[in-house]
Design an enzyme around this catalytic site. Structure first.
Site, mmCIF file in Angstrom:
data_model
loop_
_atom_site.group_PDB
_atom_site.id
_atom_site.type_symbol
_atom_site.label_atom_id
_atom_site.label_comp_id
_atom_site.label_asym_id
_atom_site.label_seq_id
_atom_site.Cartn_x
_atom_site.Cartn_y
_atom_site.Cartn_z
ATOM 1 N N LEU B 344 -30.748 29.083 -6.271
ATOM 2 C CA LEU B 344 -30.361 27.971 -5.393
ATOM 3 C C LEU B 344 -28.905 27.650 -5.746
ATOM 4 C CD1 LEU B 344 -33.638 25.842 -5.741
ATOM 5 C CD2 LEU B 344 -32.900 27.086 -3.695
ATOM 6 N N ASP B 345 -28.001 28.371 -5.112
ATOM 7 C CA ASP B 345 -26.598 28.364 -5.552
ATOM 8 C C ASP B 345 -25.968 26.979 -5.537
ATOM 9 O OD1 ASP B 345 -26.495 31.061 -6.059
ATOM 10 O OD2 ASP B 345 -25.655 31.601 -4.113
ATOM 11 N N PHE B 349 -25.505 25.877 -9.284
ATOM 12 C CA PHE B 349 -24.146 26.229 -9.728
ATOM 13 C C PHE B 349 -23.051 25.399 -9.046
ATOM 14 C CE2 PHE B 349 -26.791 29.926 -10.582
ATOM 15 C CZ PHE B 349 -26.465 30.199 -11.906
ATOM 16 N N GLY B 350 -23.335 24.899 -7.835
ATOM 17 C CA GLY B 350 -22.353 24.055 -7.158
ATOM 18 C C GLY B 350 -21.393 24.857 -6.299
ATOM 19 N N THR B 354 -17.649 26.535 -7.407
ATOM 20 C CA THR B 354 -17.409 27.974 -7.254
ATOM 21 C C THR B 354 -16.585 28.314 -6.005
ATOM 22 O OG1 THR B 354 -19.573 28.202 -6.200
ATOM 23 C CG2 THR B 354 -19.471 28.613 -8.566
ATOM 24 N N GLY B 431 -21.136 33.738 -8.583
ATOM 25 C CA GLY B 431 -21.493 34.984 -9.275
ATOM 26 C C GLY B 431 -20.961 36.163 -8.501
ATOM 27 N N ASN B 432 -21.875 37.092 -8.163
ATOM 28 C CA ASN B 432 -21.443 38.321 -7.514
ATOM 29 C C ASN B 432 -21.097 38.153 -6.048
ATOM 30 O OD1 ASN B 432 -24.360 37.840 -7.622
ATOM 31 N ND2 ASN B 432 -24.530 39.645 -6.296
ATOM 32 N N TYR B 433 -21.785 37.212 -5.372
ATOM 33 C CA TYR B 433 -21.627 37.081 -3.918
ATOM 34 C C TYR B 433 -20.500 36.145 -3.534
ATOM 35 C CZ TYR B 433 -24.793 39.670 -1.016
ATOM 36 O OH TYR B 433 -25.368 40.666 -0.306
ATOM 37 N N HIS B 488 -32.799 41.557 -0.938
ATOM 38 C CA HIS B 488 -32.738 40.107 -1.163
ATOM 39 C C HIS B 488 -32.528 39.394 0.162
ATOM 40 C CE1 HIS B 488 -28.617 41.609 -1.205
ATOM 41 N NE2 HIS B 488 -28.241 40.416 -0.790
ATOM 42 N N HIS B 649 -31.455 41.018 3.519
ATOM 43 C CA HIS B 649 -30.385 41.979 3.241
ATOM 44 C C HIS B 649 -30.918 43.231 2.541
ATOM 45 C CE1 HIS B 649 -25.968 42.654 1.795
ATOM 46 N NE2 HIS B 649 -26.480 43.685 2.418
#
Lengths: 704, 704
Positions: B344-345, B349-350, B354, B431-433, B488, B649
């Protein structure tokens, strides 16, 4: 000092004033092209003239008058075209024979002819056949105006106009096609709908050119185009003609105050000039190459689209030929004057014919190049559709790819690449509606198909002046006093003969399938992919709203280094409506393909037009649904993808009197086509301050 | 002569070199703003400092260390903000009190505080509460790096790295959130998932910064963030770490040859300058006005969006407040190291944290302006997220409206208006996305929401080096040697507190309904509209793929002249996937709203975050689905629209090692909001040749 000043002028000119120069250069290129035409080039004006001469001189059709309803390229065999395209140097390319396909009307019959125009000075008719099935070819422009003129000499019509208190000078009555309703045609004398009938639908122009906002409701006027006679006239009911105040959309005529929102103007500057090259009809841009042709029925035809794969060091095929095969627009009012408005714009009126000149700087940005189209008039002579296609690089502020990496404690890495795409645009104005049809090529390999709908709603006259008066189904929205915007659909069907990395392809459905977790971990479910390769056409009829699946065209004979079949995905991008008419209803039978957005057929040379070759008054016994009903094999075959963009359109007042653009579409995106992201090695842009610096430098004293 | 040359330089400069100047002017405006902040302005650096001082000085929380996990504006009551906004002149606007909402962790508890910072020199804590339910606030950046550092001192890990023959210097192990799985948590000692646990997931950087392409598979490392200790370490299995050759995406480091496709550069020139104005956080452009704020959890927050209606001579409200409420990203591999990747980005993580600085000229075009964002670090001090939002006018070559009228025999009428829109962009790299999140405002009244996904796939190490070796479900695609791109989903959920022409609105479903024709005409069927007004929340939970319907937010208290309720439509634009996980599965319970793309709730001040205020390790007993499960009345109420953009995806090789952007979204389009097309009176553009002419003139001898 003077040389420095000269340098400044040079910079200003080379950047800002390049557009007219490049347009000039382009037109030289277009006319000077290669020594022989590309085998997929549309017919040139000289070739149209040759076709006409051959047909008129042929003893095969003796009836007169003879009218031309379709003249277009009779494509060479695909294998020959592919051989031609693969011969890269022009010296090794032998010109292919040039043939035209022609449909004429003469003696009450539709005649199909193939004409050899390889030697344009000695054209010869190769074959002749008479069409005996249902349906008719496209209407000519001339016969539409001729039919309209009949009405103004028709006594009953003069009376109808007088009865309504209207000024005949402002009346305008364009031809509307009437579909097919079995035995229940509009004229009692007609046998099973097999006369070439149309209706004249009347409007008032006058103070506004927005005639569709001023319908003269209640009239039914049927014309037999072959006899060029009114065969039915009925004045059933009178409704007020809407005043349509403020509906004039012309810049010089908009009602004051002229105070709409006005964003700041902007022009794309290309400091290094345009990035694409047009040689005849061949377009090269970035990693793409394709042929941009034109056809009087389809409009833009894109062929031989291929992309240069940097890693493979090779040009790879993506699409053999693609175009809009049909535009089906059924209205939803069952009234006598409305029930038969179930248009097939492509087959009845021709997208190429109605793709009128694009406005420079408004329809296409200032950095666009233009191509002309040519079609045959009723007499077979070529008509120029000037600037019917524009091609431009699109700088929309989009991003090709980016990433910021924040996992390193000591540094933030950000890389981003702006996206630039190439757009090939046509704007079709088929009566009241306008469709902006874009092919957008991306360096990533994606082709985006964007249909933007604008223009004018089809409106119905009514007594209503306020929604509170409406007590039963009005079949539309009250847009203005006495004006109903009638419910309708749009189905834009693309023919896409994909040749993904070769001719033989398969259709694959990668379905998202929920699984219960048996791995012993706390998760209870996940999804995985069920891969189904379509064996026959029945396996490839997909309602994209129901299928949670990736839909792919793959080449089962080509694999990536990793062993994945190379392919392209079809990704719906909004506007995914399918027809909800009953299956037994006549318009649905004629456009029965419109119940599924996606179909796949084996490539057959003559299966090009979704409702069949003869769309006008067609009875549904030809066309895409019928062909694919044969359920032929499509696995590892040369296959064609048919994709329909669909919209149920409930009008709203905001769409009146001209509708702000509404867009939908789909895209074809590489799916294991490349070994890896083909745009990773796209160089970053020069930073924004480079540009002003370099310009200022040459103005202000830099030596070179 | 010299004055002419000066004029030329002036023209070049004023057009091309304006960007840095305007950026300078903007930053002055931003800092110099109004005398008091707008009530919806995000906290200023000084306000963050005041909040910190008040919290640290408060006797209400005695435990230390105390860490700040969220500091943001505690919005004033909506009625107060609306009154403030309606007072048009700044003299009649009384400043509203400034309050902050704070979540800290101290003593193993989550503390909620409200702090009055109206007087930043004397801030006071207004309230304090301890959160006793499930879930935790966002992770701080500092604790993530601190947790990672633990691992490098962990003996077992040193052994794992040695066992794999890896160089510890290249190892990097970011924090991954782990969701919640009931009693079946990652640590046996944990009670019902109520410890603040995360996992460290390890990768190899070194020759490439593309660490996600080099996973160290097989390790499970669980850290308790509150105890800052590794509570579980397991080395289950060894897979080769992929070599990841050629995955460095940095411009200076791309493997030669650097030969990707390179389209011609283009820069938008605005001869009359920029068309929007930024005053603090208030943005005015064409007919739009809105407030562009920033929040460390949501990122961009758009408030008080209103449009000037020329016909009505009034500014009309459209949206009170909107932002991305959550980004749910569940992966689909049930393996021990993967099953819990159900991010749950936003809440973990916010998005604001980010949303790293945008790259000028690459992330946003050269004509963009930028806003900074500020968030609190773990110590409560303000951190600047520079250039976190960009705002630019988009000149994409689109058409606002057009029509060609060919019904008149003697003339062809064509009118076309180019479309310009205003984009507010943020790029989140969680992160990665990477998610590029655009709000696009159109003069027609449409707001388009575009989610563009790019960045790097999450990849899994494997023995496989060729697809032929894969005999069982690999839960992803073999992208490169030893590299699986794992299946995902992405669900981006928008919170949109629409106030269409006022506060009280209703949700209406205009369903397309097939009818059998009984009008006596030959047509057999047609469709009409069944209008359903949602009474309660249950009526407004819509699967947009199933519903053939126009979905509207209307104001039942405001009608057009014609008597139609004013409204806005929600139009899906691709990316309409809904979650297919089982309802009883833990990640689905936490994000249970993700089964329907559209929901409507009554406005409640604290119902902002789709999975609840405490998303990290949440158990699904708070949040959107639970609130709307109460089935409250929503007819003619202040309502909130929640719309989820969704993508299943399946990765493809083309997405590796950085993914070309893939976009989806939706739009809000006026539907009987205006009496008529609000852009009909948009003036046509100057023709393209005006521009070069005027520039050349001033270079080459024009007097002024």
């Amino acid at each position: 000092m003077s040389s420095l000043r000269g340098s400044c002028v040079g910079v200003c000119r080379s950047s800002l004033a390049m557009f007219p120069l490049i347009l000039l250069a382009l037109s030289i290129l277009t006319t000077a092209a290669s020594s022989h035409p590309h085998p997929l080039d549309p017919l040139s004006p000289a070739e149209f003239i040759a076709v006409r001469a051959a047909v008129l001189a042929s003893p095969l059709i003796s009836d007169r008058p003879l009218t031309f309803h379709y003249v277009g390229l009779d494509e060479p065999d695909k294998t020959d075209v592919l051989s031609y395209a693969e011969a890269r140097s022009s010296s090794s390319r032998a010109a292919l024979p040039r043939h035209a396909f022609v449909i004429t009307r003469a003696g009450g019959q539709s005649h199909e002819l193939r004409v050899d125009i390889t030697n344009a000075t000695a054209p010869t008719v190769l074959s002749h056949a008479v069409h005996h099935g249902a349906g008719f070819p496209m209407h000519t422009i001339e016969e539409q105006f001729e039919a309209e003129a009949l009405l103004f000499k028709h006594v009953s019509f003069v009376e109808s106009v007088r009865r309504r208190g209207l000024d005949m000078d402002d009346v305008i009555c364009p031809v509307f096609s009437i579909g097919w309703f079995g035995d229940a045609g509009p004229s009692e004398s007609e046998e099973k709908g097999q006369q070439r009938l149309v209706k004249l639908v009347c409007f008032m122009a006058g103070p506004t050119p927005n005639l569709y906002a001023r319908p003269i409701e209640g009239l039914t006027v049927v014309v037999d185009l072959d006899r060029m006679a009114i065969v039915k006239y009925r004045d059933r009911v009178v409704y007020p003609v809407p005043k349509a105040e403020g509906t004039d959309y012309r810049a010089g005529k908009v009602e004051s105050p002229y105070n709409g929102p006005t964003p700041a103007p902007g022009v794309v500057l290309q400091p290094e000039g345009r990035g694409f090259h047009i040689d005849g009809h061949l377009v090269r841009w970035a990693n793409w190459e394709f042929h941009a042709g034109f056809d009087m029925r389809a409009g833009t035809v894109i062929s031989l689209a291929s992309i240069h794969d940097v890693e493979a060091g090779a040009r790879r095929r993506v699409l053999y030929r693609g175009f809009v095969s049909e535009v089906f627009v059924p209205y939803m009012d069952p009234a006598e004057e409305w029930y038969d408005r179930t248009f097939l714009d492509t087959g009845e009126f021709g997208l190429g014919i109605t793709a009128f000149p694009l406005q420079h700087g408004a329809d296409c940005p200032a950095n666009a190049a233009y191509l002309n189209g040519y079609y045959a008039d009723q007499d077979g002579k070529p008509v120029e559709n000037k600037d019917t296609i524009c091609i431009f690089e699109r700088y929309a502020g989009d991003i090709a790819w980016r990433h910021t990496e924040s996992a390193f404690p000591d540094r933030l890495i950000t890389e981003a690449r702006p996206d630039v795409s190439l757009v090939v645009r046509m704007a079709v104005s088929c009566g009241n509606y306008d469709y902006i049809l874009d092919w957008e090529f991306k360096t990533s390999g994606t082709i985006k198909f964007v249909v933007s709908m604008t223009g004018i709603l089809e409106m119905k006259g009514t007594d209503y002046t306020h929604a509170d008066q409406i007590k039963q189904d009005a079949h539309g929205t009250l847009l203005s006093e006495n004006t109903i915007g009638v419910y309708h659909d749009h189905y834009i069907t693309y023919y896409l003969d994909l040749d993904v990395d070769g001719t033989n392809n398969s259709f694959v459905k990668n379905s998202i399938t929920t699984k219960r977790n048996t791995a012993g971990t706390p998760r209870k479910s996940y999804w995985t992919v069920r891969r189904d390769v379509a064996e026959t056409e029945a396996d490839a009829q997909v309602d994209v709203n129901v299928a949670a699946a990736d839909l792919l065209i793959v080449n089962p004979n080509k694999k990536t280094r990793m062993g994945n079949e190379v392919g392209y995905r079809v990704i719906p991008g909004g506007a995914t409506a399918a027809s909800v008419l009953d299956d037994d209803d006549f318009p649905q039978r004629r456009a029965s393909y419109s119940k599924k957005q996606l179909r796949v057929t084996p490539y057959k040379r003559d299966e090009k037009w979704a409702p069949g070759l003869y769309a006008d008054r067609s009875s549904g016994n030809d066309g895409l649904a019928m062909w694919s009903g044969r359920d032929r094999g499509i696995r590892n075959e040369d296959i064609v993808l048919w994709y329909t963009v669909g919209v149920h359109h409930i009008p709203y007042q905001d769409d009146f009197p001209v509708m702000p653009t509404m867009s939908g579409g789909f895209e074809l995106r590489p799916a294991n086509f490349f070994e890896r992201n083909p745009v990773l090695k796209m160089r970053p842009p020069r930073l924004e301050y480079d540009l002003p610096t370099s310009v200022n430098c040459s103005c202000a004293g830099n030596s070179s």
